[in-house]
Design an enzyme around this catalytic site. Structure first.
Site, short mmCIF file in Angstrom:
data_model
loop_
_atom_site.label_atom_id
_atom_site.label_comp_id
_atom_site.label_asym_id
_atom_site.label_seq_id
_atom_site.Cartn_x
_atom_site.Cartn_y
_atom_site.Cartn_z
N ASP A 31 4.32 -3.54 11.07
CA ASP A 31 2.90 -3.25 10.84
C ASP A 31 2.10 -3.20 12.13
OD1 ASP A 31 3.25 -5.98 11.17
OD2 ASP A 31 1.95 -6.58 9.52
N ARG A 60 0.84 -1.20 0.00
CA ARG A 60 0.00 0.00 0.00
C ARG A 60 0.87 1.24 0.00
NH1 ARG A 60 -1.89 -3.04 4.20
NH2 ARG A 60 -3.93 -4.02 4.03
N SER A 113 6.39 -5.66 7.18
CA SER A 113 5.69 -6.67 7.97
C SER A 113 6.48 -7.97 8.16
CB SER A 113 4.35 -6.99 7.30
OG SER A 113 3.58 -5.83 7.14
#
Length: 498
Positions: free
Chosen positions: A229, A108, A176
């Site tokens: 994350d 993203r 992440s």
């Protein structure tokens, strides 16, 4: 004629008896096959059972492992990594900031504009793209060049609308995967998870890799923070509600972080922060305990995975693996009987059944379970009767129920460690009166598994109440954080600038 009639009658009786015998034989074989399927299902359901007593054993084991991981490096399956985040966004932040989030399935990019008060949080131009599969086993240069190119395209779309024109852009890189931080700005990759296999990146500084790629493209953008994350989700949760002290991700993978007292981080004696606390990244996917309900299917999945004997907890509760556990049970039933027809070659392919398909089958509310039939057909299994489709739904339920309840036990384990489960914590020594003064605790939760799979979410929240009890659970609030890891990371960069 009389004798002929008798002969024909006798022959008819014999034929009828033969047909009846064949029919009875078929029924008996069908029943035996059905009993085989029912037996496999019952054995699997029993092996996955998570009564509240067992869940509380998992809670205790999680709290003990957390304590051990804070006491010494390598003292626990839980890495309990320092993040060097000792302050969280408080709503006074101002300016425009960017975030790039590399997850397990998607990446993203977004822009956030802050106006100096909590009510003014403007999230702009969120882009979400699947990660091309070839990048997952390419090289560090190929991966980071792709990410830099994607950021360049994102910035080009701004035109003259952004107030960042002519100003160096500050970027939060949400990553992440397990990283050993040397500061909030940098850290080296410990290992890949979630299917990534770029081995030459292990030990490299992740922020430097991205900054180098940005520089090569001539982008005036600064990697201002490297953020897990979970820490991003915690930051957004805290921004909206200062009672947020825990964040958990349930997506392709799973992980958790929480706010810990610095004096409890024994492996870093003398660690000082202005707040007296620090966010700890647990990397809880690697948690293991003999109390976890492991089945033969889990053992097979682990043995055939690219990270065998690793990430045992994650393999029971995260989106990457739930679909494959369901597939393995269906395959076993297919091999043990013909109720699914001839064994499909597609059904033998690892990870061919995705967890979003499991969710669709599990939550199929059509009278004939049409969605179940459609997904089975995609797996090469056609024209199965309704009762067989119901068995498939039951398999999905067993797998998801276990996952949701174990996820709840993990959260309760963190609550126990920090003394928010009503028991006073693992080593608190608090009095009964102090224990009764329960604090409100917010748990920020993000990830596609939690956000999109209603039954997983319901099983998790139901089990959390069971474990904690009605009285304590009313003080524990679970809040969904959509895009929290990305937005929260941008907020964290903003807090560093203010």
């Amino acid at each position: 004629m009389g004798k002929v009639a008798v002969v024909f009658a006798a022959a008819a009786v014999v034929a009828a008896c033969s047909v009846a015998a064949v029919m009875v034989g078929r029924r008996m074989r069908s029943r035996r096959k059905w009993r085989t399927v029912v037996g496999i299902l019952k054995e699997f359901e029993d092996a996955c059972d998570t009564p509240v007593g067992r869940l509380r054993q998992v809670v205790d084991a999680m709290a003990v492992e957390m304590h051990a991981g804070l006491a010494s490096e390598g003292g626990s399956k839980l890495k309990m990594l320092l993040t060097f985040v000792d302050g969280l966004p408080n709503g006074t932040e101002k300016g425009t900031f960017y975030a790039l989030h590399l997850g397990g399935t998607y990446f993203r990019i977004l822009r956030v504009h802050l106006g100096g008060q909590r009510s003014y949080l403007d999230v702009q131009d969120v882009e979400r793209h699947p990660i091309p599969s070839h990048l997952m086993n390419s090289t560090s240069e190929v991966l980071f060049n792709f990410l830099a190119f994607s950021l360049e395209r994102f910035i080009e779309k701004e035109g003259n609308e952004s107030d960042s024109q002519g100003v160096r852009r500050e970027l939060a890189f949400t990553f992440s995967f397990p990283v050993k931080h040397t500061s909030i700005f940098s850290g080296v990759l410990i290992k890949w998870t979630k299917g990534f296999k770029i081995s030459e990146m292990v030990g490299k500084d992740i922020a430097e890799c991205l900054q180098g790629a940005l520089n090569r493209r001539g982008l005036d953008m600064h990697v201002a923070a490297l953020v897990n994350d979970t820490v991003g989700a915690l930051s957004l949760g805290y921004y909206h509600d200062p009672d947020t002290v825990i964040a958990v991700i349930f997506g392709t993978g799973s992980n958790a972080c929480y706010l810990e007292r610095t004096d409890a981080i024994i492996k870093c004696q003398g660690l000082l922060t202005t707040s007296g606390s620090m966010v700890v990244n647990m990397e809880w996917g690697n948690f293991w305990s003999s109390h976890l309900p492991r089945t033969s299917y889990d053992i097979e999945l682990d043995a055939e995975s690219s990270n065998s004997n690793d990430m045992g907890f994650e393999k029971m509760i995260s989106g990457l693996y739930l679909g494959d556990i369901v597939r393995r049970v269906i395959l076993r039933m297919s091999q043990g009987s013909d109720i699914f027809g001839p064994t499909s070659s597609v059904l033998s392919e690892p990870y061919v059944l995705r967890t979003n398909s499991v969710s669709a089958m599990h939550e199929d509310d059509t009278p004939d379970l049409e969605e179940v039939a459609r997904i089975l057909k995609d797996l090469g299994v056609s024209d199965v009767p309704l009762k067989v489709r119901k068995v498939v739904v039951k398999i999905c339920d067993v797998v998801t129920r276990r996952a949701g309840r174990l996820a709840a036990a993990g959260i309760a384990g963190i609550l126990k460690k920090i003394g928010r489960d009503g028991s006073g914590g693992i080593t608190s020594g608090r009095s009964r009166n102090e224990i009764q003064m329960q604090k409100r605790t917010v748990v920020a939760v993000e990830g596609g598994l939690y956000m999109n799979y209603n039954m997983f979410r319901e099983y998790m929240e139901e089990a959390l109440v069971e474990i904690l009890g009605e009285e304590v659970s009313q003080y524990v609030v679970v809040k969904a954080m959509e895009d929290g890891s990305s937005i929260g990371s941008a907020l964290l960069v903003a807090s560093l600038q203010s």
